[in-house]
Design an enzyme around this catalytic site. Structure first.
Site, short mmCIF file in Angstrom:
data_model
loop_
_atom_site.label_atom_id
_atom_site.label_comp_id
_atom_site.label_asym_id
_atom_site.label_seq_id
_atom_site.Cartn_x
_atom_site.Cartn_y
_atom_site.Cartn_z
CG HIS A 12 52.01 -26.94 0.96
ND1 HIS A 12 52.15 -28.64 1.20
CD2 HIS A 12 52.18 -26.99 2.41
CE1 HIS A 12 52.18 -29.33 1.50
NE2 HIS A 12 52.90 -28.52 2.78
CG HIS A 16 49.51 -23.34 4.10
ND1 HIS A 16 48.91 -23.88 6.00
CD2 HIS A 16 51.06 -23.67 4.75
CE1 HIS A 16 50.21 -24.83 7.03
NE2 HIS A 16 51.02 -24.77 6.04
CG HIS A 52 55.23 -22.99 7.84
ND1 HIS A 52 54.96 -21.82 7.20
CD2 HIS A 52 55.45 -23.50 7.49
CE1 HIS A 52 53.59 -22.28 6.93
NE2 HIS A 52 53.95 -23.84 6.87
CG ASP A 53 54.96 -24.93 4.37
OD1 ASP A 53 55.99 -25.91 4.28
OD2 ASP A 53 53.99 -25.47 4.38
CG ASP A 161 52.43 -26.87 9.75
OD1 ASP A 161 52.39 -26.23 8.60
OD2 ASP A 161 53.51 -27.84 9.44
#
Length: 258
Positions: A12, A16, A52-53, A161
């Site tokens: 993460h 990524h 998103h992360d 994802d």
């Protein structure tokens, strides 16, 4: 944004995020109805993929709950990571000024959609989003309907994802190693704290071939098949074939390659 990703996370991290954003671009570009999406919807989608992360701590929600993390105290125990990512993402988007030239109503719409799409990446809510897409396909997709488009964008985000399962094998296997290493590091910490450790998070017990073929069988393959059924293009069918090919390779893995 990149500076707010933890480079020490094996999986993460900012790479990524870039991988997911590139995958989302490809998936949306191959939609026959792509012209029906508003520019602000597409912008929000790419921003959400990139962020998103963001600020991911390298451990999962269960670990944060078991350790009474400050994130749990702030966000509760439901989608707490996704809530955190969304808050940081929206703050960074505002601070960057990247959408400040747009009307305030468009800015608000973009930030709401960024939050919505990041929340869709919560694997604990996976089946809900899959079922919503299945219902839409049964009732009939109307590209002029904003909520219908949002359902499609959520599923595209979910597929993106998990795009590491749909990369060529030489890339897929590297991502597989990285995600397991991140899981195992969490498991190492759980052992130190005398917590129970699930097999996938235990580097001494986990069997990579079983763990990753199981993930493909129950999550990735059905998800991408649903997307391919919706899009019905040669590109999406090729993705499904890649996933099947990668599954076959994982079955043959005894120990992870160096």
């Amino acid at each position: 944004l990149e500076q707010h990703y933890e480079p020490e996370n094996p999986f993460h991290n900012a790479t990524h995020a870039a991988d997911v954003a590139q995958a989302l671009h490809c998936l949306l570009s191959n939609l026959r109805s792509i012209d029906s999406f508003e520019p602000k919807e597409l912008l929000a989608s790419i921003l959400a993929a990139l962020a998103h992360d963001v600020n991911h701590p390298g451990v999962n929600q269960n670990f944060l709950i078991k350790t009474a993390s400050h994130l749990m105290k702030i966000n509760g125990n439901t989608s707490l990571l996704e809530q955190h990512h969304s808050k940081v993402a929206k703050s960074l988007i505002k601070e960057s000024g990247i959408i400040s030239h747009l009307p305030l109503t468009d800015q608000d719409d973009i930030l709401r959609l960024v939050e919505d799409l990041i929340m869709a990446t919560d694997m604990a809510q996976h089946q809900k989003y899959v079922n919503n897409m299945k219902s839409l396909m049964v009732s009939g997709y109307d590209p002029q309907n904003a909520e219908h488009r949002r359902v499609v964008l959520r599923l595209a985000m979910k597929c993106s994802d998990l795009c590491n399962t749909a990369r060529p094998w030489s890339t897929c296997v590297q991502w597989g190693k990285l995600v397991l290493e991140e899981f195992w590091r969490q498991g190492d910490e759980e052992k130190k704290m005398m917590f129970d450790v699930t097999n996938m998070f235990d580097r001494d017990q986990c069997v990579p071939s079983k763990a990753l073929t199981g993930f493909i069988d129950y999550i990735a393959e059905p998800l991408f098949t649903l997307w391919a059924d919706f899009c019905d293009t040669s590109f999406t069918r090729d993705i499904c074939r890649l996933i099947d090919n990668n599954r076959s390779h994982w079955e043959e893995v005894i120990t992870l390659p160096v």
